[in-house]
Design an enzyme around this catalytic site. Structure first.
Site, PDB file in Angstrom:
ATOM      1  N   GLN A  31      83.938  -6.947  23.929  1.00 12.52           N
ATOM      2  CA  GLN A  31      83.980  -5.548  24.339  1.00 12.52           C
ATOM      3  C   GLN A  31      85.189  -5.266  25.205  1.00 12.52           C
ATOM      4  O   GLN A  31      85.738  -6.160  25.836  1.00 12.52           O
ATOM      5  CB  GLN A  31      82.701  -5.156  25.078  1.00 12.52           C
ATOM      6  CG  GLN A  31      82.522  -5.837  26.403  1.00 12.52           C
ATOM      7  CD  GLN A  31      81.155  -5.571  27.005  1.00 12.52           C
ATOM      8  OE1 GLN A  31      80.155  -5.542  26.298  1.00 12.52           O
ATOM      9  NE2 GLN A  31      81.108  -5.395  28.309  1.00 12.52           N
ATOM     10  N   GLY A  32      85.588  -4.008  25.196  1.00 12.74           N
ATOM     11  CA  GLY A  32      86.676  -3.547  26.035  1.00 12.74           C
ATOM     12  C   GLY A  32      86.335  -2.182  26.598  1.00 12.74           C
ATOM     13  O   GLY A  32      85.398  -1.522  26.140  1.00 12.74           O
ATOM     14  N   TYR A  33      87.129  -1.744  27.583  1.00 14.53           N
ATOM     15  CA  TYR A  33      86.879  -0.480  28.266  1.00 14.53           C
ATOM     16  C   TYR A  33      88.054   0.462  28.102  1.00 14.53           C
ATOM     17  O   TYR A  33      89.171   0.151  28.511  1.00 14.53           O
ATOM     18  CB  TYR A  33      86.595  -0.725  29.754  1.00 14.53           C
ATOM     19  CG  TYR A  33      85.244  -1.358  29.946  1.00 14.53           C
ATOM     20  CD1 TYR A  33      84.134  -0.572  30.184  1.00 14.53           C
ATOM     21  CD2 TYR A  33      85.073  -2.729  29.827  1.00 14.53           C
ATOM     22  CE1 TYR A  33      82.872  -1.140  30.312  1.00 14.53           C
ATOM     23  CE2 TYR A  33      83.825  -3.309  29.960  1.00 14.53           C
ATOM     24  CZ  TYR A  33      82.731  -2.507  30.201  1.00 14.53           C
ATOM     25  OH  TYR A  33      81.491  -3.072  30.318  1.00 14.53           O
ATOM     26  N   ILE A  34      87.795   1.611  27.479  1.00 13.54           N
ATOM     27  CA  ILE A  34      88.792   2.664  27.356  1.00 13.54           C
ATOM     28  C   ILE A  34      88.973   3.317  28.717  1.00 13.54           C
ATOM     29  O   ILE A  34      90.078   3.689  29.111  1.00 13.54           O
ATOM     30  CB  ILE A  34      88.365   3.693  26.296  1.00 13.54           C
ATOM     31  CG1 ILE A  34      88.338   3.010  24.915  1.00 13.54           C
ATOM     32  CG2 ILE A  34      89.276   4.913  26.295  1.00 13.54           C
ATOM     33  CD1 ILE A  34      87.708   3.837  23.822  1.00 13.54           C
ATOM     34  N   ASN A 148      80.505  -5.557  34.008  1.00  6.01           N
ATOM     35  CA  ASN A 148      81.480  -5.987  33.013  1.00  6.01           C
ATOM     36  C   ASN A 148      82.818  -5.271  33.183  1.00  6.01           C
ATOM     37  O   ASN A 148      83.874  -5.882  33.037  1.00  6.01           O
ATOM     38  CB  ASN A 148      80.942  -5.774  31.600  1.00  6.01           C
ATOM     39  CG  ASN A 148      79.912  -6.805  31.221  1.00  6.01           C
ATOM     40  OD1 ASN A 148      80.185  -7.989  31.202  1.00  6.01           O
ATOM     41  ND2 ASN A 148      78.713  -6.352  30.910  1.00  6.01           N
TER      42      ASN A 148
END
Length: 159
Positions: A31-34, A148
């Site tokens: 997962q990644g965060y915009i 996270n």
């Protein structure tokens, strides 16, 4: 693909020791965060064979609850959106462990967060009783450094 919205209520714990054989199911999560700010986060995630986009609101009740909206999207869409994410990705294996009437989600992190293992249990109310297995360690509910989104900015290897 339906979207879901609800108030997420969960307790978070460090894990002293963990035996994956006690889990009923496991899958890899990338997962990644915009967007990862104090009051909101926009996350894209590949969870097993599915993709999701999730928006989370500000934590309430000392970190116990917050608004969450999630929609399933294709893995190809997640892979495209991951290019918009700052700071790389979180990589972990999630194990689902039934304990009493609840299921703990135990995340064993890899990459820059290798060595960190966190368990979360989702509740229907902030005062709901739940069993605490002996492999749980210190409660870290509401401690931002274990979110996270924060592990992206300040990974465990830098602590």
């Amino acid at each position: 693909m339906a979207n879901q919205q609800h108030l997420e209520i969960e307790r978070k714990f460090l894990v002293k020791s963990f035996d994956p054989s006690i889990s009923s199911k496991s899958f890899r999560i990338v997962q990644g965060y915009i967007c990862a700010e104090e009051n909101k986060a926009v996350r894209v995630r590949i969870k097993g064979e599915k993709g999701f986009i999730t928006i989370k609101g500000k934590s309430q009740d000392e970190g116990l609850s917050r608004y969450e909206w999630e929609k399933e999207i294709s893995i190809a869409e997640v892979e495209q959106l991951l290019h918009l994410c700052d700071g790389g990705t979180i990589d972990k294996i999630r194990y689902e462990v039934p304990v009493g009437n609840h299921t703990y989600e135990v995340d064993v992190f890899d990459g820059d967060n290798k060595g960190l293992t966190i368990a979360e249990v989702e509740l229907s109310s902030t005062d709901e009783a739940f069993e605490k297995p002996d492999w749980l360690g210190e409660e870290v509910t509401g401690e931002a450094k274990y979110y996270n989104a924060m592990l992206m900015k300040e990974p465990y290897c830098n602590w």
